[in-house]
Design an enzyme around this catalytic site. Sequence first.
Site, PDB file in Angstrom:
ATOM      1  N   SER A  43     -26.254  41.823  17.923  1.00 60.42           N
ATOM      2  CA  SER A  43     -25.730  41.892  16.558  1.00 60.42           C
ATOM      3  C   SER A  43     -26.550  41.252  15.537  1.00 60.42           C
ATOM      4  O   SER A  43     -26.304  41.589  14.525  1.00 60.42           O
ATOM      5  CB  SER A  43     -24.412  41.195  16.835  1.00 60.42           C
ATOM      6  OG  SER A  43     -23.313  41.633  17.482  1.00 60.42           O
ATOM      7  N   GLU A  58     -76.380  12.205  38.178  1.00 57.56           N
ATOM      8  CA  GLU A  58     -76.680  13.511  38.438  1.00 57.56           C
ATOM      9  C   GLU A  58     -78.253  13.513  39.011  1.00 57.56           C
ATOM     10  O   GLU A  58     -78.627  14.451  39.450  1.00 57.56           O
ATOM     11  CB  GLU A  58     -76.588  14.415  37.359  1.00 57.56           C
ATOM     12  CG  GLU A  58     -74.676  14.867  37.315  1.00 57.56           C
ATOM     13  CD  GLU A  58     -74.326  15.456  38.421  1.00 57.56           C
ATOM     14  OE1 GLU A  58     -74.686  16.576  38.964  1.00 57.56           O
ATOM     15  OE2 GLU A  58     -73.561  14.855  39.096  1.00 57.56           O
TER      16      GLU A  58
END
Length: 881
Positions: A435, A169
């Site tokens: 149920s 960079e």
Amino acid sequence: MDFRISADDRVGAPKGRQNKTQARPAAGGARVEPSMGQTMAFSVDEVRPGGAGGGGGKPPKSPRKQPRKGKAEPARNRKKKRGGGLLMGLLWWGFVACLWGGLAVIGVIVYYGAQLPSSETWAIPERPPNIRILAADGSLISNRGQTGGEAITFRELPQYVPAAFIASEDRRFMSHFGVDPIGLLSVAVEMVEARGVTRGASTITQQVAKNLFLTPDQTLGRKVQEAILAIWLEQNFTKEEILELYMNRVYFGSGAYGIEAAAQTYFGVSARNLSLGQAAMLVGILPAPSAYNPKANPDTARDRQRLVLNAMAQEGYITRQEADAARINPDQTIRTVVAGSESYVADWVESLMTAYIGEIEGDVVVQTTIDYKMQKDAEFIVKEAVANEGEKRGFSQAALVAMDVDGTVRAMVGGVDYQASQYNRAVTARRQPGSAFKPFVYMAAMEKGYTPDTLAEDAQFDYNGWSPRNSSGKYAGTVTLRQGLAYSLNTIAARLAIDVTPEKVIEVAMRMGISSNLSAVPSIALGAQEVNLLELTSAYAPFANGGMGVIPNVVTKISDVEGNVLYEASNAGPGRVVDPNVLAAMNDMLKTAVEVGTGRGANIGGWEVGGKTGTSQESRDALFVGYTSAMVTGVWLGNDNDTGTSLSGGNVPANIWSNFMTKALEGRSPAPIPGGSYAGQLIAQQLIDPNTGMPAIDPATGQPMVQYVDGGTGQPVQTTTDPATGQVIAIDPATGAPIEGLAPVSGQTANAPIQTGTMIDPATGQPVQQLDPNTGLPIDQGQLVQYDANGQAIDPVTGFPLQQQSNGFGQAPIDPETGLPMTLVVDPATGQQVWVPSAPTQQQGFTQPQGQIVPPGQVQQQPVYQEERSQRTLMDLIFGN
């Protein structure tokens, strides 16, 4: 660390070369402004054509004049002077242009710099806080927050990690002053040669300035401000600090900000443990995070890794051999971490943070209850079941919640694939339980006085236009309630819900742990109202732990990065929510449902198992919720679009439950499900004056009297206080020795008594009729004394507060086991006043003899039967037949 920077890479040139650009024109080169006479190269005759002679004839010839000697010399001298003036003029105007250009640049800098706030106010913005979520064993589950990872210090990283940033960079980072003039010039040359933009010229410091203070706009003003801020950063922070800021805040794609977040996101490791190849690949992402990351474009990521490694070798940070060794083989697959089911847990934990500690101001560490191995086992079992059964049975999603019997969540799967869908079907989704909701209906019936052996009629009926049907379309006639629950007979549950009232069913469900809003309609018996899997599973926990309510919990401790504890869980809970005798009846029926009923696919070797299946209309939802004495687990299967399936709760959900629980309980010794009894407990009871029905008062102390009874037999026992522990213990009056098998009063935790308001006559040992002090009328013994949120006793018939007897000591403390006010009594053994809970010596309400039918009140509805001659039993009487 020592970054090896070549001397050729440093900014600055030999002194002589620097002076060349500062040369000034010599004094002799000053421009000479010419005059008109000096610029004429020839002379004009004074005699005009057609002169004095007039007429316009030819001019008279005049004798040729010889030029004077030396006449051409001034012209030659003038020519030389003119050439020197041009060169010096160009230099002059060049100098002027540079001067004005410099002034213009200064003006631009001043103009845009003036738009920045005062430098005295400049400060590094706080990094958004990170939530580090850990499993019970300390292993990382995930990071949450805006950054996706915690900040990490420069010195915690391997030396090649920051070196990769610099080489790729900003290779002159260690030497420039925030702006790199050499880099700017080289980029300008490249752009001219390429006739377009080739690459950026921002230094790492400039990128930090942009990320911290500015917008990403590509404008002249923003670039000028970026340079100003970069120079300020260099003056106020060290190179190491600037690089640390950059590495912790730069974006790597996939929601990862900072090197730690990127390392965890792409490779599942800490940045502290990155390899050279992984570090190079992460740095290679930076120019275009969406296009260069290894998850989106692995081939491009490989190419970018090679470029970074080459740059590191060229700059001397690594050798060429190390660069070659670190590259990923083109034929090798890049292995990146895939977010698993633990991410559902992390999302849930993140959503709880504000409730636990309020606004998060800094990085925090959250310790959870999750068993990481159990979590991964659950994820694998669920995915395998969906892969094997999903297509042929028409379902695509699943959820699972597993917790200890005290509500401690150990595993949670919110869906099949977190990468594809982050929707949590265990916590967020609300579906019909079918149920699986019926145990709350049956529990309400048990509390009314029915038993598992009460007979009921499995047959069709109509109630105010509602006519429930069994899913099989078949009806068994006369059955016991145990059979009705085990085989999930809809008509039995519906009759019970109407009998006990839907309001009572809701009260029981909420007491057990259901928190969703429910409507008091008869169809609640069949689980037609929506709940989430987490609350449904936790509502089964009291069946497994002896009747104590639980609050599902996943967080044990929250602390900041310095170790200061911000939150710590307690073991407080709702207390007892099920009477032991009712609990015994429920566990009897729920064990039968697994042994021989619809849940028999959930049996596991060596353990007692209770549970219930659930299947909603058109099989859109299929569930099984079951428990042992050690753990409770709920499983849901279905589709997000609510389409029907060919599932039932007893097939794939029960199989998933069985497979998971077999692994979860591996290595543990089987233990039976707790029974429901006060046996073995020493229970404190108020003494009641039979003449008034009020607590008996000790004439010596003026305080209410109390007696202790054997919880199993209800018989009074003699007690004493252990001077070493302060516990009240039962003693044999004949020998004076402690009675074996009776727990001291302060040690009653497993089956702590509930407050029912029943009082015992010391003369007879029987319950006495309690009088309402407001009306003087007896309080119905079939009703439990109820309390409001403030501990005020409420008449269950009228809803008005009951007048409480003042004890002179203010408001009674709340029993942590029951959540109800305690009673101040005098220990007859010591004469000391003590706060004690109140509990029954027998089950409250009328207990129906086993196998007999006690008809409830008439309901003016006629049932419709398939078999007209079938036996008429309790449920026939309910419906007026």
